[in-house]
Write a protein that holds these residues in place. Structure first.
Motif, PDB file in Angstrom:
ATOM      1  N   LEU A 143      14.684   4.434   0.370  1.00 21.45           N
ATOM      2  CA  LEU A 143      16.006   4.239   0.959  1.00 21.45           C
ATOM      3  C   LEU A 143      15.860   3.389   2.209  1.00 21.45           C
ATOM      4  O   LEU A 143      15.456   3.872   3.270  1.00 21.45           O
ATOM      5  N   GLY A 144      16.106   2.096   2.078  1.00 19.15           N
ATOM      6  CA  GLY A 144      15.980   1.175   3.198  1.00 19.15           C
ATOM      7  C   GLY A 144      14.559   0.742   3.496  1.00 19.15           C
ATOM      8  O   GLY A 144      14.343  -0.119   4.347  1.00 19.15           O
ATOM      9  N   VAL A 145      13.589   1.326   2.824  1.00 20.67           N
ATOM     10  CA  VAL A 145      12.185   0.989   3.036  1.00 20.67           C
ATOM     11  C   VAL A 145      11.507   0.809   1.680  1.00 20.67           C
ATOM     12  O   VAL A 145      12.070   1.134   0.632  1.00 20.67           O
ATOM     13  N   TYR A 146      10.260   0.296   1.731  1.00 17.42           N
ATOM     14  CA  TYR A 146       9.474   0.085   0.522  1.00 17.42           C
ATOM     15  C   TYR A 146       8.191   0.906   0.608  1.00 17.42           C
ATOM     16  O   TYR A 146       7.677   1.169   1.695  1.00 17.42           O
ATOM     17  N   ASP A 167      10.685  -4.406   5.135  1.00 16.59           N
ATOM     18  CA  ASP A 167      10.296  -5.725   4.631  1.00 16.59           C
ATOM     19  C   ASP A 167      11.525  -6.608   4.580  1.00 16.59           C
ATOM     20  O   ASP A 167      12.439  -6.377   3.788  1.00 16.59           O
ATOM     21  N   GLY A 168      11.563  -7.628   5.438  1.00 14.62           N
ATOM     22  CA  GLY A 168      12.706  -8.523   5.505  1.00 14.62           C
ATOM     23  C   GLY A 168      12.351  -9.929   5.087  1.00 14.62           C
ATOM     24  O   GLY A 168      11.167 -10.281   4.954  1.00 14.62           O
ATOM     25  N   ASN A 169      13.363 -10.734   4.890  1.00 17.23           N
ATOM     26  CA  ASN A 169      13.160 -12.135   4.536  1.00 17.23           C
ATOM     27  C   ASN A 169      12.276 -12.811   5.581  1.00 17.23           C
ATOM     28  O   ASN A 169      12.250 -12.413   6.746  1.00 17.23           O
ATOM     29  N   SER A 170      11.558 -13.835   5.177  1.00 15.09           N
ATOM     30  CA  SER A 170      10.594 -14.559   6.017  1.00 15.09           C
ATOM     31  C   SER A 170       9.360 -13.719   6.319  1.00 15.09           C
ATOM     32  O   SER A 170       8.646 -13.983   7.281  1.00 15.09           O
ATOM     33  N   ASN A 171       9.103 -12.719   5.483  1.00 16.36           N
ATOM     34  CA  ASN A 171       7.937 -11.846   5.660  1.00 16.36           C
ATOM     35  C   ASN A 171       7.931 -11.179   7.033  1.00 16.36           C
ATOM     36  O   ASN A 171       6.890 -11.044   7.681  1.00 16.36           O
ATOM     37  N   GLN A 172       9.125 -10.754   7.458  1.00 16.22           N
ATOM     38  CA  GLN A 172       9.219  -9.901   8.634  1.00 16.22           C
ATOM     39  C   GLN A 172       8.934  -8.473   8.173  1.00 16.22           C
ATOM     40  O   GLN A 172       9.694  -7.918   7.370  1.00 16.22           O
ATOM     41  N   VAL A 173       7.842  -7.903   8.645  1.00 13.88           N
ATOM     42  CA  VAL A 173       7.374  -6.630   8.115  1.00 13.88           C
ATOM     43  C   VAL A 173       7.041  -5.663   9.243  1.00 13.88           C
ATOM     44  O   VAL A 173       6.565  -6.057  10.302  1.00 13.88           O
ATOM     45  N   VAL A 174       7.305  -4.385   8.968  1.00 11.64           N
ATOM     46  CA  VAL A 174       6.892  -3.307   9.860  1.00 11.64           C
ATOM     47  C   VAL A 174       6.243  -2.247   8.975  1.00 11.64           C
ATOM     48  O   VAL A 174       6.912  -1.641   8.137  1.00 11.64           O
ATOM     49  N   TYR A 175       4.957  -2.045   9.139  1.00 12.85           N
ATOM     50  CA  TYR A 175       4.195  -1.099   8.326  1.00 12.85           C
ATOM     51  C   TYR A 175       4.110   0.239   9.059  1.00 12.85           C
ATOM     52  O   TYR A 175       3.823   0.286  10.258  1.00 12.85           O
ATOM     53  N   VAL A 176       4.317   1.327   8.334  1.00 12.85           N
ATOM     54  CA  VAL A 176       4.324   2.669   8.907  1.00 12.85           C
ATOM     55  C   VAL A 176       3.299   3.520   8.152  1.00 12.85           C
ATOM     56  O   VAL A 176       3.353   3.614   6.925  1.00 12.85           O
ATOM     57  N   VAL A 177       2.377   4.143   8.893  1.00 15.50           N
ATOM     58  CA  VAL A 177       1.359   5.011   8.294  1.00 15.50           C
ATOM     59  C   VAL A 177       1.399   6.350   9.026  1.00 15.50           C
ATOM     60  O   VAL A 177       0.729   6.532  10.050  1.00 15.50           O
ATOM     61  N   PRO A 178       2.185   7.297   8.542  1.00 13.21           N
ATOM     62  CA  PRO A 178       2.319   8.572   9.265  1.00 13.21           C
ATOM     63  C   PRO A 178       1.000   9.312   9.465  1.00 13.21           C
ATOM     64  O   PRO A 178       0.777   9.920  10.515  1.00 13.21           O
ATOM     65  N   SER A 179       0.112   9.288   8.467  1.00 15.29           N
ATOM     66  CA  SER A 179      -1.141  10.046   8.562  1.00 15.29           C
ATOM     67  C   SER A 179      -2.030   9.572   9.696  1.00 15.29           C
ATOM     68  O   SER A 179      -2.860  10.327  10.221  1.00 15.29           O
ATOM     69  N   ARG A 180      -1.891   8.314  10.096  1.00 13.00           N
ATOM     70  CA  ARG A 180      -2.669   7.769  11.204  1.00 13.00           C
ATOM     71  C   ARG A 180      -1.817   7.521  12.439  1.00 13.00           C
ATOM     72  O   ARG A 180      -2.292   6.956  13.406  1.00 13.00           O
ATOM     73  N   GLN A 181      -0.545   7.948  12.376  1.00 12.03           N
ATOM     74  CA  GLN A 181       0.387   7.682  13.482  1.00 12.03           C
ATOM     75  C   GLN A 181       0.266   6.220  13.919  1.00 12.03           C
ATOM     76  O   GLN A 181       0.033   5.894  15.087  1.00 12.03           O
ATOM     77  N   LEU A 182       0.501   5.336  12.944  1.00 12.49           N
ATOM     78  CA  LEU A 182       0.279   3.911  13.121  1.00 12.49           C
ATOM     79  C   LEU A 182       1.513   3.124  12.708  1.00 12.49           C
ATOM     80  O   LEU A 182       2.103   3.398  11.661  1.00 12.49           O
TER      81      LEU A 182
END
Length: 413
Positions: A328-331, A367-382
């Motif tokens: 929902l809003g994320v990949y 993940d947005g157009n022009s490869n605007q990305v925000v990666y989220v890794v909860p297990s590493r709080q990253l």
């Protein structure tokens, strides 16, 4: 009599990059300081926008919104404390990869600390960054805040409880979850050179909210198929305004950005005093997008306060049967597929390259157009963020490089 746009909506679709509750009447959306744009003036403005857009004039694309409204953020911004924890060589390699990819910002947050904060070209820490589809996870979070405040009962509540014009029509079956997850059954995203196409009118028309409600077509049974569409994202502003009786831009500023200590910005309105575009068109500093991801990495809590309902972030990052990589809003990062993107998995356009699996099984991303990305890794709080223009065609952008460099740098340190 209220005019319908149905006679003007003749969609020409071309490939392009991309549990119910009883229906009850709710108040109309709150009144913005509307300029009183007439039907004729609205149509003339639409034709002007469309012509400018088709000519690809400067200011005709996503960066050239002709009516912007303020979105207030926190009144007392405080930076994250600086920290380390990533091996220097891994961090240097990630910075270099971002730098050569036409990036405006590269940020790394880990376990409460800002590990890296780099800006490129003329971009600074306070520069507004055009969201493109980074606006969609923000819109989803805005829904979660409305649920936490008691304005929305459930993700499975019908949209027609709020968009009452849909009651008694086939669109009455569409749920909030289906809209956020691109499974509403509404016409997929596409492109057209026809000014009468609903695809153009729902984006550029100064009464785009009416186009979405009255004329945007239902082409599949709700819930039966995943199809990416900006229309789904833009419907969220209408949902929030009717559910909360608050302008969308005010709700986002007060109930989302201010709550997480984020700076505000501006959002594109369809006309002065009209309705904002929630699916694409907000301008915020890069660090504000990062804070949205930090909120999700912390399971919807901020400084000990729960801002999103229990289980909401899990729902966001849970894919559907129709698309194993879309929540929902994320990949969702896993399972590994070499080429994939926001469109229906059966389609081949708009895909991004993944040279290897993500190095964390629980990674999910904006993940947005022009490869605007925000990666989220909860297990590493990253959280790892990259914003900017489209990377060069060669070498091809690899969606796994930045997070995997940082994740391996964490493991090696």
């Amino acid at each position: 009599m209220k005019r319908s746009f149905a006679s003007l909506a003749l969609p020409t679709l071309l490939p392009a990059l991309l549990a119910s509750c009883a229906a009850v009447p709710v108040p109309e959306a709150p009144a913005h300081a509307d300029t009183g744009l007439s039907e004729a003036e609205g149509e003339a403005l639409y034709q002007e926008r469309f012509a400018r857009y088709m000519r690809r004039e400067p200011g005709a694309g996503l960066a050239g919104y002709d009516t912007l409204a303020p979105v207030e953020g926190t009144a007392a911004w405080t930076p994250f404390p600086k920290g380390s924890g990533v091996a220097p060589d891994a961090l240097a390699a990630a910075r270099a990869y971002a730098a050569q990819a036409n990036s405006s910002a590269f940020l790394v947050w880990q376990d409460g600390h800002m590990v890296s904060e780099d800006y490129f070209g003329e971009t600074t820490a306070t520069s507004p960054v055009v969201s493109k589809s980074l606006a969609k996870p923000l819109a989803t979070i805005a829904v979660g805040r409305a649920m936490a405040a008691g304005h929305i009962a459930s993700l499975d509540q019908p949209m027609a409880d709020f968009l009452t014009e849909w009651q008694g029509t086939p669109k009455a079956a569409i749920t909030i979850r289906q809209v956020l997850g691109m499974r509403s059954g509404l016409l997929p995203q596409g492109s057209s050179t026809d000014p009468e196409s609903v695809l153009n009118r729902s984006y550029l028309h100064p009464f785009h909210d009416r186009v979405l409600i009255e004329d945007y077509p239902l082409v599949d049974t709700p819930g039966s198929r995943y199809e990416y569409s900006n229309a789904n994202g833009d419907l969220v502003a209408l949902l929030i305004e009717r559910a909360t009786e608050t302008p969308y831009e005010d709700w986002v500023g007060r109930e989302v950005l201010a709550k997480i200590g984020a700076r505000g910005g501006q959002i594109w309105m369809d006309h002065p005093g009209g309705t904002p575009h929630s699916g694409c068109c907000i301008l915020l500093p890069a660090e504000s997008y990062l804070r949205l991801a930090v909120l999700l990495a912390q399971d919807g809590t901020w400084e000990g306060a729960r801002l999103l309902p229990e289980g909401f972030v899990t729902a966001m990052r849970t894919p559907s049967a129709q698309n194993p990589h879309a929540g929902l809003g994320v990949y969702v990062g896993a399972p590994y597929v070499e080429w994939r993107g926001p469109a229906n998995p059966e389609l081949t356009y708009g895909r991004n390259y993944h040279s290897e699996p993500y190095a964390a099984d629980d990674l999910f991303l904006f993940d947005g157009n022009s490869n605007q990305v925000v990666y989220v890794v909860p297990s590493r709080q990253l959280v790892v963020l990259r914003t900017g223009d489209s990377p060069p065609n060669e070498p091809v952008w690899d969606n796994t490089v930045l997070p995997n460099l940082i994740l391996r740098g964490l493991a090696a340190n």
